[in-house]
Scaffold this motif. Structure first.
Motif, PDB file in Angstrom:
ATOM      1  N   ALA A   1      -6.055  -3.348   0.480  1.00 14.56           N
ATOM      2  CA  ALA A   1      -4.622  -3.247   0.714  1.00 14.56           C
ATOM      3  C   ALA A   1      -4.268  -1.788   0.959  1.00 14.56           C
ATOM      4  CB  ALA A   1      -3.838  -3.783  -0.480  1.00 14.56           C
ATOM      5  N   ALA A   2      -3.220  -1.583   1.717  1.00 15.17           N
ATOM      6  CA  ALA A   2      -2.800  -0.220   2.049  1.00 15.17           C
ATOM      7  C   ALA A   2      -1.300  -0.179   2.237  1.00 15.17           C
ATOM      8  CB  ALA A   2      -3.503   0.264   3.322  1.00 15.17           C
ATOM      9  N   GLU A   3      -0.752   1.002   2.092  1.00 13.55           N
ATOM     10  CA  GLU A   3       0.648   1.215   2.411  1.00 13.55           C
ATOM     11  C   GLU A   3       0.833   2.650   2.862  1.00 13.55           C
ATOM     12  OE1 GLU A   3       2.994   0.355  -1.012  1.00 13.55           O
ATOM     13  OE2 GLU A   3       2.603   2.286  -1.975  1.00 13.55           O
ATOM     14  N   ALA A   4       1.757   2.837   3.799  1.00 12.89           N
ATOM     15  CA  ALA A   4       2.013   4.168   4.337  1.00 12.89           C
ATOM     16  C   ALA A   4       3.515   4.369   4.459  1.00 12.89           C
ATOM     17  CB  ALA A   4       1.342   4.335   5.699  1.00 12.89           C
ATOM     18  N   TYR A   5       3.996   5.466   3.899  1.00 12.70           N
ATOM     19  CA  TYR A   5       5.411   5.801   4.016  1.00 12.70           C
ATOM     20  C   TYR A   5       5.680   6.441   5.367  1.00 12.70           C
ATOM     21  CZ  TYR A   5       6.767   4.632  -0.723  1.00 12.70           C
ATOM     22  OH  TYR A   5       7.062   3.945  -1.879  1.00 12.70           O
TER      23      TYR A   5
END
Length: 223
Positions: A164-168
């Motif tokens: 899983a990943a997230e980027a602002y």
């Protein structure tokens, strides 16, 4: 508590627009047909529904991207190819850390969904679920779960895995996308993407070698 995500926000706007369009079309056709409101033929309802469905399709693909629309919704436009690096926390058995890995991601974005494909020289990750989230502090982030498939030549040391990943999304063009990832192999790291292109690439090699990348402005009003 986080504010509603981009999908819910866009769905609410889309439903209101669709209802308004259908009602307006029904009223205009009824007046043109010279019918009283209690005697409107069924074909007028059918035509109004068809036009509303077409409006929904145009909204999903195109209209939501217009600056005048996003001025009111606030939803950022992140579609395209982003170029940067992946910094892994993995440490080799000899104690050496992994140097930053040149990386590219391609984001496909419509009014109701996103998909994210990440490329490195050794593997490709394809999102199974992806969405834009609007946090309570006003920032937007792109969050996704993915399956990573290494190239055959490296599978002796890198197996297929999930993560899983997230980027602002930075408010200023120079900030780009910055975030983190983690995998079911118990590794994690950072993601940094500062360059953007509207073109689509199918491999890290072509994306990393291409010209025409620049800094993007995902929010309306940015220069």
């Amino acid at each position: 508590m986080a504010e509603p995500g981009a999908r819910q926000l866009m769905e609410n706007v889309k439903v209101r627009i669709g209802i308004g369009i259908a009602a307006l079309v029904w009223l205009v056709l009824a007046l043109l047909a010279g019918q009283g409101f209690s005697q409107v033929p069924l074909r007028i309802y059918s035509i109004a529904g068809t036009i509303a469905a077409l409006a929904f399709a145009l909204w999903e693909r195109f209209i939501w991207k217009w600056k005048v629309v996003r001025y009111f919704t606030g939803v950022p436009l992140v579609a395209g190819t982003w170029r940067g690096e992946l910094v892994s926390s993995y440490v080799h058995p000899n104690g050496e850390s992994v140097p930053p890995i040149p990386t590219a991601i391609y984001v496909s974005q419509s009014a109701s969904k996103c998909t994210v494909t990440l490329f490195t020289g050794e593997s490709k990750s394809i999102s199974e679920h992806a969405k834009l989230i609007h946090d309570s502090d006003g920032r937007w982030r792109l969050s996704w779960q993915y399956v990573n498939t290494p190239r055959p030549g490296v599978r002796d040391r890198s197996v297929r895995h999930k993560g899983a990943a997230e980027a602002y999304i930075g408010f200023q063009p120079s900030e780009g996308l910055e975030g983190v990832y983690f995998t079911d192999r118990r590794t994690d790291g950072e993601l940094r993407f500062s360059e953007w292109s509207s073109a689509r690439y199918s491999s890290a090699e072509s994306a990393l070698a291409a010209d025409g990348f620049n800094r993007t402005s995902p929010f309306v009003g940015d220069k």
